[in-house]
Scaffold this active site. Sequence first.
Site, PDB file in Angstrom:
ATOM      1  CB  CYS A 124      37.828  54.841  27.853  1.00 62.90           C
ATOM      2  SG  CYS A 124      38.146  54.437  26.123  1.00 62.90           S
ATOM      3  CB  CYS A 148      30.352  49.147  39.838  1.00 58.43           C
ATOM      4  SG  CYS A 148      28.835  49.951  40.326  1.00 58.43           S
TER       5      CYS A 148
END
Length: 161
Positions: A124, A148
Site C-alpha cells: 500500500c 496476486c
Amino acid sequence: MKKVLSFITFITLFNCNSAAQKKESSEKETFAITKTEAEWKEQLTAEQYYILREAGTERPFSSPLNKNYKKGVYHCAACNTPLFKSEHKFDSGTGWPSFDREIEGNVAYGTDTKIGYTRDEEHCATCGGHLGHVFNDGPRATTGKRHCINGDALIFVATEE
C-alpha cells in the site's frame, strides 16, 4: 609467470563487487500513515498483522474474497486506501484474489528475494502494508499482469448495483 598474473587479474576483475551491487539503502521509505508495531497489532487481526506488517502469505483458497464477484472496490485493510476495482478482478485459479491492474498511485512496488529468486512485491502506497506480488502471467487481452493479493490485506467495499 605471465599466466599467473593474467589469472590473478581475471579473478580480481570478476570477483569485485561494485558499490552499486552492494547498495543497501540506509533511507527507510516513509508513508503518509505510520504507526508503531504495537498500534498496528492493536488495530489489525493476527492474520492481517502477519500479512500486512510481516509480509506473510495466507493459505491459498482460504480467503472469501477470492470468489467474491460483487461490484465494488478493494481497500487496504490497514488504512482503507482504495487499491483495486472489482471490474479488474479475475479468477486466476491460484487461490488468491487476482487483478489485472491497480488503482494508479495507490499501490507501490519493491523487490522481494526471500524465497531465493526475485519477485515484484506490492504494498500500500499510503501505509506500506504488504499486499502480495505482481506477475507477468495475467490476461493477455488486458494488461498481461496478475496482481496476486492476500485477501486478509483487503477490505471489500460494495457499490450499489
